[in-house]
Design a protein around this motif. Structure first.
Motif, short mmCIF file in Angstrom:
data_model
loop_
_atom_site.label_atom_id
_atom_site.label_comp_id
_atom_site.label_asym_id
_atom_site.label_seq_id
_atom_site.Cartn_x
_atom_site.Cartn_y
_atom_site.Cartn_z
N ASP A 133 41.15 60.93 31.23
CA ASP A 133 40.55 60.31 32.41
C ASP A 133 41.33 59.13 32.97
OD1 ASP A 133 38.49 62.09 32.42
OD2 ASP A 133 37.10 60.81 31.29
N LYS A 134 42.04 58.42 32.10
CA LYS A 134 42.68 57.17 32.56
C LYS A 134 44.01 57.43 33.26
CE LYS A 134 40.67 53.78 29.51
NZ LYS A 134 40.86 52.93 28.34
N LEU A 150 42.61 52.21 44.39
CA LEU A 150 42.47 50.99 45.19
C LEU A 150 42.31 49.77 44.29
CD1 LEU A 150 42.68 50.71 48.17
CD2 LEU A 150 40.21 50.85 48.35
N VAL A 151 43.08 49.76 43.23
CA VAL A 151 43.05 48.66 42.26
C VAL A 151 44.42 47.97 42.31
CG1 VAL A 151 42.74 48.09 39.82
CG2 VAL A 151 41.45 49.99 40.82
N ALA A 152 44.42 46.66 42.55
CA ALA A 152 45.68 45.89 42.63
C ALA A 152 46.70 46.62 43.51
CB ALA A 152 46.26 45.66 41.22
N VAL A 168 34.07 50.07 45.15
CA VAL A 168 34.70 50.90 44.10
C VAL A 168 33.91 50.66 42.82
CG1 VAL A 168 36.77 51.27 42.72
CG2 VAL A 168 36.99 50.79 45.16
N PRO A 169 33.23 51.69 42.31
CA PRO A 169 32.42 51.50 41.11
C PRO A 169 33.26 50.97 39.94
CG PRO A 169 31.99 53.64 42.09
CD PRO A 169 33.16 53.06 42.82
N GLY A 174 37.63 50.95 36.09
CA GLY A 174 37.94 50.78 34.67
C GLY A 174 38.83 51.89 34.11
N LEU A 175 38.91 52.98 34.83
CA LEU A 175 39.78 54.08 34.37
C LEU A 175 41.22 53.90 34.86
CD1 LEU A 175 37.40 57.13 34.95
CD2 LEU A 175 37.92 55.99 32.79
#
Ligand SMILES: *Cc1c(COP(=O)(O)O)cnc(C)c1O
Length: 425
Positions: A133-134, A150-152, A168-169, A174-175
Motif C-alpha cells: 500500500d505504501k 499531494l503530500v509535500a 486529503v484523509p 499516511g501511506l
C-alpha cells in the motif's frame, strides 16, 4: 481599467480565485493573472493587445511554440471527423507505437487525459502489482493532485507555502512516505527501514516543480537499486518526457524505471497524458487484469492528433534539442550576467531547454535549499519582466521553458528586455 483586469473581475465572481488552476494566479508575485487573447510561436498577447515573449509554454507542453500550423491542421482534420467515439481508433495505436519506438521501456502504453490521472493510475498499478500500500515520493516533486500524491508536493503548494492539502484523509497521506530529493543517505535509511512495505518510489527524474533541480549522480545510484526491495520505480516524466531529448530524462540519466508517466508534450497542447511500462505489468490493467482504470475521453482523436503530430515533428527534427539547448545557454548566461551586474545573489539551474534562476547564493539541490530564495525579489523580478513584455511563471518554484519557436533574435530581444527589467528592480 485594463481589459485583462476587467475579465479577471468578471471571472472572480464565478471561478474560485478567477482561475481554473491555482498556479495561474499571480498573487504571490503581487499581480493579477494575465488574461491571454492568443499565442503564436514564442509569443502570447494579453487581452489588451500587449505582446510577451512566453517562457511558460503552457507550463511545458508547447515545445513547438503556440499554434504550430501543422498541429492546428492535424487537430482540425481530426475534429472534423468526430471528436470522440467511446471506441478505439487507429491513431491511438500509432501514438503508442511512436512512444514505444522512442522510449522502448514503455512496451505498452495507456492513454489518459491529464498527468494527474496518469500518475495516479501508475501508482494504483504499482500497488496492484506488488500487493503493497505504501509509496515513497520526494519532497518538492509534483505528480498531479491525486490524494496520495499531494503530500509535500512542490509547485503550487510550495508557491503558496502549503504543507499539503485540506481534504486529503490522514490515513491516505499516511501511506505516502516522503524523503528529501537528491539526498541518497536519507533515501537509503528509509529504504532500509520501510523498503519491503513500499509498492513504488515515484520521482521526477529531473525535478521541475520546485524550480528546475537536476538529480545528483549519487541520488540516481540509489534509485537504480530499488529492485532488491521489490519496489517499482515510477519515473514521472510529465515535464521531461520529449523535453530532455527524444528518449526522456530516464535515458539521459541512465535509469530504467518499471513505469513511466508522460503528459504535457505528448498532448501537443491538448489534454492527453499516458503511462506505460513492461508488458506483464501493463497487462494487469482492466480489461486484462484486476487493476481498474478508465476514461470517457481517453485517447480522443483531436488530442491524439496533436500529440502524434508533435512527436512526429520532434522525431523528424531531432536537431530541435541541441538548438533549443544552445539558445537556452545564451539566455541563461545572459540572465546570470544581468543578475551579477545588479549584485543580487542568484543560482542558475539548466537542463536542455529548461532553466530556473533562484534568487539565493545556492547551491539549490532540493526544496529546502530552493526555499532559501528571496521570494520578494522574485516578485519584483517577475513584475519588472512582465512590464517589459517577458512572461514567466508567477512563482520562484517553477521552470522556464524555451520552445523550438525561439530564435537567436528572439533570445537577444528577451535579453534586451531583461536588461531594462533588472535596471528597474
Ligand atoms: C504537470 C505535472 C503533472 C500533472 O499533470 P496535469 O496534466 O497538470 O494533471 C504531474 N507530474 C509532473 C512532473 C508535472 O509537471
Amino acid at each position: 481599467m485594463s481589459e485583462s483586469s476587467r475579465l479577471y473581475r468578471e471571472a472572480l465572481k464565478l471561478i474560485p480565485g478567477g482561475v481554473n488552476s491555482p498556479v495561474r494566479a499571480c498573487r504571490t508575485v503581487g499581480r493579477e493573472p494575465l488574461f491571454v487573447s492568443h499565442g503564436r510561436g514564442a509569443y502570447i498577447w494579453d487581452a489588451d493587445g500587449k505582446k510577451y515573449i512566453d517562457f511558460v509554454s503552457s507550463w511545458g507542453p508547447l515545445i513547438l511554440g503556440h499554434a504550430h500550423p501543422e498541429i492546428v491542421a492535424a487537430v482540425t482534420r481530426a475534429a472534423e471527423k468526430g471528436s470522440s467515439f467511446g471506441a478505439p481508433h487507429e491513431a491511438e495505436t500509432r501514438l503508442a507505437e511512436l512512444i514505444n519506438r522512442l522510449m522502448p521501456g514503455l512496451e505498452m502504453v495507456r492513454l489518459v487525459s491529464s498527468g494527474t490521472e496518469a500518475a495516479m493510475s501508475a501508482v494504483r498499478l504499482a500497488r496492484g502489482a506488488t500487493g503493497r500500500d505504501k509509496i515513497l515520493k520526494f519532497t518538492g516533486c509534483y505528480h498531479g493532485h491525486a490524494d496520495s500524491l499531494l503530500v509535500a508536493a512542490g509547485s503550487g503548494l510550495a508557491t503558496f507555502s502549503l504543507p499539503g492539502s485540506l481534504g486529503v484523509p490522514k490515513c491516505l497521506a499516511g501511506l505516502t512516505v516522503t524523503c528529501p530529493y537528491n539526498d541518497p543517505e536519507s533515501l537509503k535509511t528509509l529504504l532500509a527501514r520501510t523498503g519491503d512495505s513500499l509498492a513504488a518510489v515515484i520521482v521526477e527524474v529531473a525535478a521541475g516543480n520546485m524550480g528546475l533541480v537536476p538529480p545528483k549522480p549519487e541520488f540516481l545510484d540509489v534509485l537504480k537499486d530499488l529492485k532488491r526491495y521489490g519496489i517499482l520505480l515510477i519515473a514521472d516524466e510529465v515535464i521531461t518526457g520529449f523535453r530532455v531529448g527524444l528518449k526522456g530524462a530516464q535515458h539521459y540519466y541512465g535509469l530504467s524505471p518499471e513505469l513511466t508517466v508522460l503528459g504535457k508534450i505528448i498532448g501537443g497542447g491538448l489534454p492527453l497524458a499516458a503511462f506505460g511500462g513492461r508488458k506483464e505489468l501493463m497487462e494487469l490493467l482492466a480489461p486484462l487484469g484486476g487493476v481498474y482504470q478508465a476514461g470517457t475521453l481517453s485517447g480522443n482523436p483531436p488530442a491524439v492528433a496533436a500529440g502524434l503530430k508533435t512527436l512526429e515533428i520532434l522525431a523528424e527534427n531531432p536537431d530541435i534539442y541541441p538548438k533549443t539547448a544552445s539558445l537556452n545557454d545564451i539566455w541563461t548566461s545572459g540572465l546570470g550576467e544581468l543578475a551579477k551586474v545588479k549584485g543580487c545573489p542568484h543560482y542558475l539551474t539548466k537542463l536542455e531547454s529548461m532553466s530556473t534562476i533562484f534568487f539565493t547564493e545556492g547551491p539549490v539541490f532540493d526544496l529546502s535549499s530552493a526555499s532559501k530564495s528571496d521570494l520578494n525579489f522574485y516578485g519584483a523580478y517577475f513584475r519588472a519582466m512582465s512590464d517589459e513584455g517577458i512572461w514567466l511563471a508567477p512563482s520562484q518554484f517553477e521552470t522556464a521553458f524555451l520552445s523550438a519557436a525561439f530564435t537567436e533574435s528572439i533570445v537577444s530581444e528577451a535579453l534586451d528586455k531583461a536588461k531594462k527589467a533588472f535596471q528597474k528592480i
